[in-house]
Design a protein around this motif. Structure first.
Motif, PDB file in Angstrom:
ATOM      1  N   ASN A  60       7.773  -1.056  -8.019  1.00 24.94           N
ATOM      2  CA  ASN A  60       7.567  -0.498  -6.849  1.00 24.94           C
ATOM      3  C   ASN A  60       7.432   1.042  -6.899  1.00 24.94           C
ATOM      4  OD1 ASN A  60       8.184  -2.904  -5.492  1.00 24.94           O
ATOM      5  ND2 ASN A  60      10.408  -2.384  -5.686  1.00 24.94           N
ATOM      6  N   TYR A  61       6.633   1.651  -6.424  1.00 25.57           N
ATOM      7  CA  TYR A  61       6.613   3.021  -6.127  1.00 25.57           C
ATOM      8  C   TYR A  61       6.601   3.873  -4.862  1.00 25.57           C
ATOM      9  CZ  TYR A  61       5.042   3.655 -11.211  1.00 25.57           C
ATOM     10  OH  TYR A  61       5.213   3.440 -12.327  1.00 25.57           O
ATOM     11  N   LEU A  62       7.094   4.833  -4.660  1.00 26.55           N
ATOM     12  CA  LEU A  62       7.078   5.591  -3.449  1.00 26.55           C
ATOM     13  C   LEU A  62       5.672   6.424  -3.332  1.00 26.55           C
ATOM     14  CD1 LEU A  62      10.578   6.931  -3.027  1.00 26.55           C
ATOM     15  CD2 LEU A  62       9.548   5.220  -1.550  1.00 26.55           C
ATOM     16  N   VAL A  63       5.060   6.490  -2.262  1.00 25.02           N
ATOM     17  CA  VAL A  63       3.906   7.479  -2.269  1.00 25.02           C
ATOM     18  C   VAL A  63       4.131   8.660  -1.447  1.00 25.02           C
ATOM     19  CG1 VAL A  63       2.436   5.560  -2.405  1.00 25.02           C
ATOM     20  CG2 VAL A  63       3.082   6.108  -0.249  1.00 25.02           C
ATOM     21  N   ILE A  78      -6.541   0.050  -7.739  1.00 22.70           N
ATOM     22  CA  ILE A  78      -6.421   1.506  -7.515  1.00 22.70           C
ATOM     23  C   ILE A  78      -6.292   2.354  -8.954  1.00 22.70           C
ATOM     24  CG2 ILE A  78      -5.479   0.975  -5.201  1.00 22.70           C
ATOM     25  CD1 ILE A  78      -2.983   2.031  -6.566  1.00 22.70           C
ATOM     26  N   SER A  79      -6.384   3.564  -8.789  1.00 22.70           N
ATOM     27  CA  SER A  79      -6.114   4.392  -9.756  1.00 22.70           C
ATOM     28  C   SER A  79      -5.283   5.509  -8.826  1.00 22.70           C
ATOM     29  CB  SER A  79      -7.342   5.231 -10.288  1.00 22.70           C
ATOM     30  OG  SER A  79      -7.888   5.918  -9.506  1.00 22.70           O
ATOM     31  N   ALA A  80      -4.317   6.254  -9.549  1.00 20.12           N
ATOM     32  CA  ALA A  80      -3.276   6.864  -8.893  1.00 20.12           C
ATOM     33  C   ALA A  80      -2.772   8.111  -9.735  1.00 20.12           C
ATOM     34  CB  ALA A  80      -2.555   6.158  -8.053  1.00 20.12           C
ATOM     35  N   ASP A  81      -2.157   9.017  -9.361  1.00 18.62           N
ATOM     36  CA  ASP A  81      -1.382   9.883 -10.009  1.00 18.62           C
ATOM     37  C   ASP A  81       0.211   9.721  -9.825  1.00 18.62           C
ATOM     38  OD1 ASP A  81      -1.415  12.195 -11.670  1.00 18.62           O
ATOM     39  OD2 ASP A  81      -1.619  13.678 -10.216  1.00 18.62           O
ATOM     40  N   LEU A  82       0.759   9.415 -10.928  1.00 11.08           N
ATOM     41  CA  LEU A  82       2.248   9.023 -10.924  1.00 11.08           C
ATOM     42  C   LEU A  82       2.694  10.334 -11.089  1.00 11.08           C
ATOM     43  CD1 LEU A  82       4.873   7.658 -10.980  1.00 11.08           C
ATOM     44  CD2 LEU A  82       4.221   6.881 -13.432  1.00 11.08           C
ATOM     45  N   GLU A  86      11.241  14.154 -10.239  1.00  8.26           N
ATOM     46  CA  GLU A  86      12.360  14.143  -9.311  1.00  8.26           C
ATOM     47  C   GLU A  86      13.132  13.187  -9.685  1.00  8.26           C
ATOM     48  OE1 GLU A  86       9.596  13.831  -5.841  1.00  8.26           O
ATOM     49  OE2 GLU A  86       8.238  15.307  -7.611  1.00  8.26           O
ATOM     50  N   ASN A  87      13.953  12.770  -8.636  1.00  7.84           N
ATOM     51  CA  ASN A  87      14.938  11.624  -8.790  1.00  7.84           C
ATOM     52  C   ASN A  87      13.810  10.390  -8.965  1.00  7.84           C
ATOM     53  OD1 ASN A  87      16.876  13.391  -8.441  1.00  7.84           O
ATOM     54  ND2 ASN A  87      16.914  13.017  -6.264  1.00  7.84           N
ATOM     55  N   VAL A  88      12.998  10.168  -8.048  1.00  4.76           N
ATOM     56  CA  VAL A  88      12.059   9.029  -8.038  1.00  4.76           C
ATOM     57  C   VAL A  88      10.917   9.461  -8.375  1.00  4.76           C
ATOM     58  CG1 VAL A  88      11.729   6.761  -6.912  1.00  4.76           C
ATOM     59  CG2 VAL A  88      13.664   8.043  -6.575  1.00  4.76           C
ATOM     60  N   GLY A  89      10.124   8.712  -9.031  1.00  8.32           N
ATOM     61  CA  GLY A  89       8.297   8.714  -9.026  1.00  8.32           C
ATOM     62  C   GLY A  89       7.814   8.677  -8.005  1.00  8.32           C
ATOM     63  N   HIS A  90       6.851   9.410  -7.874  1.00  4.20           N
ATOM     64  CA  HIS A  90       5.847   8.657  -6.857  1.00  4.20           C
ATOM     65  C   HIS A  90       4.494   8.889  -6.917  1.00  4.20           C
ATOM     66  CE1 HIS A  90       6.072  12.964  -5.817  1.00  4.20           C
ATOM     67  NE2 HIS A  90       4.802  12.952  -5.180  1.00  4.20           N
ATOM     68  N   LEU A  91       3.737   8.110  -6.174  1.00  9.43           N
ATOM     69  CA  LEU A  91       2.142   8.209  -6.389  1.00  9.43           C
ATOM     70  C   LEU A  91       1.475   9.261  -5.393  1.00  9.43           C
ATOM     71  CD1 LEU A  91       1.503   4.441  -6.750  1.00  9.43           C
ATOM     72  CD2 LEU A  91       1.979   6.041  -8.577  1.00  9.43           C
ATOM     73  N   GLU A  92       0.679   9.701  -6.222  1.00  8.39           N
ATOM     74  CA  GLU A  92      -0.231  10.665  -5.247  1.00  8.39           C
ATOM     75  C   GLU A  92      -1.679  10.434  -5.429  1.00  8.39           C
ATOM     76  OE1 GLU A  92       0.414  14.664  -6.234  1.00  8.39           O
ATOM     77  OE2 GLU A  92       2.529  14.663  -5.309  1.00  8.39           O
ATOM     78  N   LYS A  93      -2.786  10.993  -4.715  1.00 12.37           N
ATOM     79  CA  LYS A  93      -4.048  10.756  -5.093  1.00 12.37           C
ATOM     80  C   LYS A  93      -4.445   9.340  -5.322  1.00 12.37           C
ATOM     81  CE  LYS A  93      -4.366  15.146  -7.008  1.00 12.37           C
ATOM     82  NZ  LYS A  93      -3.702  15.763  -8.462  1.00 12.37           N
ATOM     83  N   ILE A  94      -4.035   8.388  -4.326  1.00 13.06           N
ATOM     84  CA  ILE A  94      -4.412   6.901  -4.721  1.00 13.06           C
ATOM     85  C   ILE A  94      -5.886   6.883  -4.183  1.00 13.06           C
ATOM     86  CG2 ILE A  94      -4.098   4.633  -3.864  1.00 13.06           C
ATOM     87  CD1 ILE A  94      -1.035   5.739  -3.198  1.00 13.06           C
ATOM     88  N   VAL A  95      -6.557   6.149  -5.310  1.00 17.08           N
ATOM     89  CA  VAL A  95      -8.101   5.981  -5.070  1.00 17.08           C
ATOM     90  C   VAL A  95      -8.192   4.432  -5.267  1.00 17.08           C
ATOM     91  CG1 VAL A  95     -10.091   6.434  -6.036  1.00 17.08           C
ATOM     92  CG2 VAL A  95      -8.565   8.272  -5.963  1.00 17.08           C
ATOM     93  N   LEU A  96      -8.891   4.052  -4.407  1.00 19.64           N
ATOM     94  CA  LEU A  96      -9.510   2.414  -4.227  1.00 19.64           C
ATOM     95  C   LEU A  96     -10.611   2.398  -5.086  1.00 19.64           C
ATOM     96  CD1 LEU A  96      -8.845  -0.353  -3.342  1.00 19.64           C
ATOM     97  CD2 LEU A  96     -10.585   0.260  -1.309  1.00 19.64           C
ATOM     98  N   VAL A  97     -10.444   1.705  -6.291  1.00 25.56           N
ATOM     99  CA  VAL A  97     -11.331   1.503  -7.326  1.00 25.56           C
ATOM    100  C   VAL A  97     -12.187   0.354  -6.867  1.00 25.56           C
ATOM    101  CG1 VAL A  97     -11.888   1.175  -9.837  1.00 25.56           C
ATOM    102  CG2 VAL A  97      -9.702   2.577  -9.232  1.00 25.56           C
ATOM    103  N   GLU A  98     -11.477  -0.805  -6.485  1.00 28.47           N
ATOM    104  CA  GLU A  98     -12.324  -1.934  -6.574  1.00 28.47           C
ATOM    105  C   GLU A  98     -11.520  -2.758  -5.511  1.00 28.47           C
ATOM    106  OE1 GLU A  98     -12.758  -4.225 -10.200  1.00 28.47           O
ATOM    107  OE2 GLU A  98     -12.971  -5.971  -9.096  1.00 28.47           O
ATOM    108  N   LYS A  99     -12.265  -3.165  -4.419  1.00 32.36           N
ATOM    109  CA  LYS A  99     -11.844  -4.030  -3.261  1.00 32.36           C
ATOM    110  C   LYS A  99     -11.173  -5.398  -3.942  1.00 32.36           C
ATOM    111  CE  LYS A  99     -10.680  -3.563   1.079  1.00 32.36           C
ATOM    112  NZ  LYS A  99      -9.410  -3.194   1.110  1.00 32.36           N
ATOM    113  N   ALA A 100     -10.081  -6.001  -3.337  1.00 27.16           N
ATOM    114  CA  ALA A 100      -9.915  -7.459  -3.662  1.00 27.16           C
ATOM    115  C   ALA A 100     -11.144  -8.185  -3.572  1.00 27.16           C
ATOM    116  CB  ALA A 100      -8.513  -7.852  -3.111  1.00 27.16           C
TER     117      ALA A 100
END
Ligand code: CU
Length: 114
Positions: A60-63, A78-82, A86-100
């Motif tokens: 799980n990741y927080l965004v 997706i591709s993202a910037d982990l 901080e205490n918990v990692g989170h995702l930024e710059k989430i990019v949809l690479v390929e639709k399901a």
């Protein structure tokens, strides 16, 4: 001689403080969406190998911004910037690479042997 050494050390310390204001680390990740929980700003993904951090796994990741996960569906790639630091990692710059892959449409039936 010692004085020169201290002087150089001082420059080194100042330089590293100057260019690294926060100890936050960024990792570029590739992942497949397993589930999305927009109200909790949480996304469960199966990510690939993150060199120097962890092997491929599901987690799980927080965004930072829930708007980025709103359009995501299970199976999306997706591709993202982990961002860690901080205490918990989170995702930024989430990019949809390929639709399901969509639910089998009429055309797909032809691929089955019958
Ligand atoms: Cu992980």
């Amino acid at each position: 001689m010692r004085r020169v050494y201290l002087f150089l050390l001082g420059i080194l310390v100042m330089t590293s403080v100057g260019c690294q204001t926060t100890p936050v680390k960024h990792y570029a990740i590739q992942a497949e969406v397993i589930s999305v929980d927009v109200p909790k700003k949480m996304v469960t993904v199966k990510h690939g190998d993150i060199p120097g951090l962890m092997p491929a796994m599901m987690m799980n990741y927080l965004v930072a911004d829930e708007k980025q996960i709103e359009p995501l569906k299970p199976g999306d790639k997706i591709s993202a910037d982990l961002v860690l630091g901080e205490n918990v990692g989170h995702l930024e710059k989430i990019v949809l690479v390929e639709k399901a892959v969509a639910a089998p449409a009429a055309g797909d039936v032809n691929q089955h042997a019958h």
